[in-house]
Scaffold this motif. Structure first.
Motif, mmCIF file in Angstrom:
data_model
loop_
_atom_site.group_PDB
_atom_site.id
_atom_site.type_symbol
_atom_site.label_atom_id
_atom_site.label_comp_id
_atom_site.label_asym_id
_atom_site.label_seq_id
_atom_site.Cartn_x
_atom_site.Cartn_y
_atom_site.Cartn_z
ATOM 1 N N THR A 321 29.219 58.375 13.360
ATOM 2 C CA THR A 321 27.826 58.276 13.517
ATOM 3 C C THR A 321 27.334 56.752 13.138
ATOM 4 O O THR A 321 27.744 56.531 12.039
ATOM 5 C CB THR A 321 26.922 59.212 12.958
ATOM 6 N N ASP A 322 26.815 56.162 14.089
ATOM 7 C CA ASP A 322 26.284 54.966 13.678
ATOM 8 C C ASP A 322 24.592 55.208 14.234
ATOM 9 O O ASP A 322 24.406 54.669 15.478
ATOM 10 C CB ASP A 322 26.610 53.741 14.372
ATOM 11 N N ALA A 323 23.632 55.628 13.508
ATOM 12 C CA ALA A 323 22.232 55.848 13.855
ATOM 13 C C ALA A 323 21.293 54.539 13.255
ATOM 14 O O ALA A 323 21.254 54.716 12.069
ATOM 15 C CB ALA A 323 21.850 57.235 13.573
ATOM 16 N N ARG A 324 20.567 53.896 14.114
ATOM 17 C CA ARG A 324 19.952 53.025 13.558
ATOM 18 C C ARG A 324 18.456 52.939 14.082
ATOM 19 O O ARG A 324 18.484 53.144 15.368
ATOM 20 C CB ARG A 324 20.417 51.705 13.702
ATOM 21 N N THR A 325 17.432 52.728 13.269
ATOM 22 C CA THR A 325 16.237 52.804 13.973
ATOM 23 C C THR A 325 15.297 51.851 13.196
ATOM 24 O O THR A 325 15.579 51.588 12.021
ATOM 25 C CB THR A 325 15.576 54.108 13.676
ATOM 26 N N ASN A 326 13.997 51.457 13.708
ATOM 27 C CA ASN A 326 13.281 50.594 12.827
ATOM 28 C C ASN A 326 12.187 51.225 11.813
ATOM 29 O O ASN A 326 11.511 50.705 11.266
ATOM 30 C CB ASN A 326 12.163 49.870 13.808
ATOM 31 N N ASN A 327 12.455 52.633 11.947
ATOM 32 C CA ASN A 327 11.616 53.534 11.042
ATOM 33 C C ASN A 327 12.784 54.240 10.140
ATOM 34 O O ASN A 327 13.435 53.524 9.538
ATOM 35 C CB ASN A 327 11.081 54.459 11.817
ATOM 36 N N VAL A 328 13.041 55.294 10.305
ATOM 37 C CA VAL A 328 13.938 56.208 9.478
ATOM 38 C C VAL A 328 14.683 57.215 10.190
ATOM 39 O O VAL A 328 14.456 57.640 11.587
ATOM 40 C CB VAL A 328 13.365 56.998 8.608
ATOM 41 N N VAL A 329 15.837 57.804 9.879
ATOM 42 C CA VAL A 329 16.874 58.669 10.463
ATOM 43 C C VAL A 329 16.796 59.850 9.573
ATOM 44 O O VAL A 329 16.758 59.753 8.302
ATOM 45 C CB VAL A 329 18.294 58.125 10.643
ATOM 46 N N ARG A 330 16.577 61.074 10.192
ATOM 47 C CA ARG A 330 16.433 62.212 9.614
ATOM 48 C C ARG A 330 17.409 63.183 9.890
ATOM 49 O O ARG A 330 17.592 63.574 11.348
ATOM 50 C CB ARG A 330 14.995 62.867 9.949
ATOM 51 N N ILE A 331 18.269 63.490 9.200
ATOM 52 C CA ILE A 331 19.296 64.411 9.233
ATOM 53 C C ILE A 331 18.976 65.630 8.589
ATOM 54 O O ILE A 331 18.908 65.778 7.055
ATOM 55 C CB ILE A 331 20.593 63.792 8.673
ATOM 56 N N GLY A 332 18.514 66.987 9.311
ATOM 57 C CA GLY A 332 18.116 67.901 8.678
ATOM 58 C C GLY A 332 17.050 67.936 7.624
ATOM 59 O O GLY A 332 15.951 67.070 8.206
ATOM 60 N N SER A 333 17.178 68.083 6.473
ATOM 61 C CA SER A 333 15.855 67.795 5.599
ATOM 62 C C SER A 333 15.744 66.399 4.648
ATOM 63 O O SER A 333 15.034 66.285 4.132
ATOM 64 C CB SER A 333 15.761 68.915 4.725
ATOM 65 N N LYS A 334 16.812 65.638 5.175
ATOM 66 C CA LYS A 334 17.160 64.309 4.582
ATOM 67 C C LYS A 334 16.635 63.068 5.260
ATOM 68 O O LYS A 334 16.870 63.217 6.432
ATOM 69 C CB LYS A 334 18.753 64.237 4.095
ATOM 70 N N GLU A 335 16.180 62.091 4.663
ATOM 71 C CA GLU A 335 15.930 60.904 5.447
ATOM 72 C C GLU A 335 16.432 59.823 5.063
ATOM 73 O O GLU A 335 16.800 59.520 3.828
ATOM 74 C CB GLU A 335 14.328 60.790 5.239
#
Length: 363
Positions: A321-335
Motif C-alpha cells: 500500500t502507498d496511501a497519501r493524502t493532504n489530510n490523514v489516512v485512517r486504517i480501522g481505528s488508527k490514523e
C-alpha cells in the motif's frame, strides 16, 4: 427546436424503417434544411411540422396499410412517393424564401453584377460554414421540456470483451439483472438527455463503444432534471469496462470485471460489491471515490480530489500500500499523518487524495 435536435429526433422515430430507407429520408430533410439556409431554418421546420408528425407521414406511406407495401428494394417506385409530395413543399418554401430575401436585398446595377457564375457547391459550402460558425459561437439553451428519453438494446455477446462509455454530459448508473443470459440484450436507458445523437461503434470480438457528445455551445436550463444513463446487465457480463465522463457521477451495482478504467473530469464514483481481478484505474480530479466492498484486485491506482473510501476484501496490511493524502489516512481505528505504507501478498494499492483516505472503515 434546433436543426440538430430535429434530425436526431426524426432518426429515432424512423427506427422501424430499413436502414437504407431511414438514411434516404434523413438525407432528404438535411438537403431540405440546407436549401432553406440558416436564417430560414425555423420557418422551414415550422412548415414541416414536428418530428413526430413528419415521421408519422413517412411511416404511414411506407406501411402495408397504405396504398402499397414497404419497398422490397431501393428501386421500388413507392419508396419516393413521400419525397415527391414533400418536394412540392420544398419548392413552395423556396419561392417564399426568394421573395422574402428579394424584399430585403438592395438592387445591384447591371454593370456592377459579376458575369462569373457561382457554383451550387460554393453556395452550399458558404451556407454550411456560416451555420457551423453560428452554432459554435451562439449559446443555445435547451429548455427542460425539450429533453428526451430513449432506449437502446445491444446483444450481450457484443459487450462481453469491452464496453466503453464516453459522455460529455450526464451521469451513469449500472444496474445488475441476474435473469439476463448471454442470448439476451443489455439495456441502455437515456433519461432527460437533449436530442443529440448517440454514436455507437461495434468492433470485433465483443467490443462496443457508445458516445454522447453535446455541442459545446449547448446549455441545459437550470431547472432541468438530471440526465441519467442507466445500464442494465448481468453482474458478470463484461470483461473490461471503460468510463469517460466530463460532467456527471458514476454509480456501479455489483459487477465482476477483469479491468475497470474510470476518468471523471467533474464527478464522483460510488460502487457496491465490486470484483476486479486485475487492474482498477481511476482519475477523479474534482470528486471522490467510495467502494463499499472491493475484492480480488491485483493492482489499484486511484487519484481523487476529495476522499477515498475503500472496504477491502481482507486486511489492508495484506496489500502493498502507498496511501497519501493532504489530510490523514485512517486504517480501522488508527490514523496516520498524511501517508501510510504497508507491504503484503494480496495486491498493490496506490491511493492519492486531497481529503481523507479510509480503508476498511464501517460508518
Amino acid at each position: 427546436m434546433t436543426r440538430t435536435a430535429f434530425l436526431a429526433a426524426l432518426e429515432q422515430l424512423l427506427a422501424p424503417l430499413p436502414e437504407a430507407e431511414r438514411k434516404d429520408a434523413l438525407s432528404y430533410y438535411e438537403d431540405y434544411l440546407d436549401a432553406a439556409g440558416p436564417e430560414n431554418e425555423p420557418q422551414a421546420m415550422a412548415e414541416l411540422g414536428t418530428p413526430e408528425e413528419v415521421a408519422r407521414k413517412i411511416l404511414e406511406e411506407q406501411s402495408p396499410a397504405g396504398t402499397c407495401a414497404a419497398p422490397a428494394s431501393p428501386a421500388h417506385p413507392c419508396r419516393n412517393r413521400w419525397r415527391m409530395v414533400l418536394g412540392g413543399g420544398l419548392a413552395a418554401l423556396a419561392v417564399c424564401i426568394l421573395l422574402f430575401q428579394h424584399s430585403k436585398a438592395t438592387p445591384v446595377p447591371p454593370d456592377a453584377a459579376s458575369s462569373e457564375p457561382v457554383s451550387s457547391s460554393a453556395v452550399a459550402e458558404s451556407r454550411e460554414t456560416s451555420f457551423v460558425a453560428d452554432m459554435n459561437t451562439t449559446p443555445v439553451t435547451i429548455p427542460a421540456d425539450d429533453l428526451g428519453e430513449s432506449t437502446l438494446q445491444i446483444p450481450l455477446e457484443k459487450l462481453k470483451q469491452e464496453l466503453t462509455l464516453s459522455l460529455n454530459y450526464g451521469s451513469v448508473t449500472f444496474v445488475t439483472d441476474p435473469s439476463l443470459t448471454s442470448d439476451k440484450y443489455a439495456t441502455f436507458q437515456f433519461d432527460n438527455f437533449p436530442h443529440s445523437p448517440v454514436l455507437r461503434t461495434t468492433g470485433g470480438e465483443g467490443r462496443t463503444a457508445l458516445t454522447f457528445e453535446m455541442p459545446e455551445n449547448w446549455q441545459v436550463a437550470p431547472e432541468a432534471p438530471e440526465a441519467m444513463l442507466t445500464v442494465t446487465i448481468p453482474a458478470d457480463a463484461l470483461t473490461r469496462l471503460v468510463l469517460n465522463l466530463e460532467v456527471g457521477d458514476v454509480r456501479l451495482a455489483p459487477l465482476q470485471l477483469k479491468t475497470l478504467t474510470v476518468a471523471l473530469t467533474n464527478g464522483s464514483l460510488r460502487a457496491e460489491d465490486l470484483t476486479v481481478t486485475q487492474d482498477l484505474l481511476m482519475e477523479l480530479p474534482i470528486g471522490g471515490c467510495t467502494i463499499d466492498h472491493l475484492s480480488a484486485a491485483e493492482y489499484v491506482n486511484i487519484t481523487a480530489r476529495r476522499s477515498i473510501h475503500l472496504h477491502l476484501d481482507g486486511d489492508p496490511a495484506d496489500y502493498t500500500t502507498d496511501a497519501r493524502t493532504n489530510n490523514v489516512v485512517r486504517i480501522g481505528s488508527k490514523e496516520y499523518d498524511k501517508s501510510y505504507a504497508s507491504s503484503g501478498p494480496n495486491g498493490i494499492l496506490n491511493l492519492y487524495a486531497g481529503g481523507l483516505i479510509y480503508l476498511n472503515v464501517d460508518e
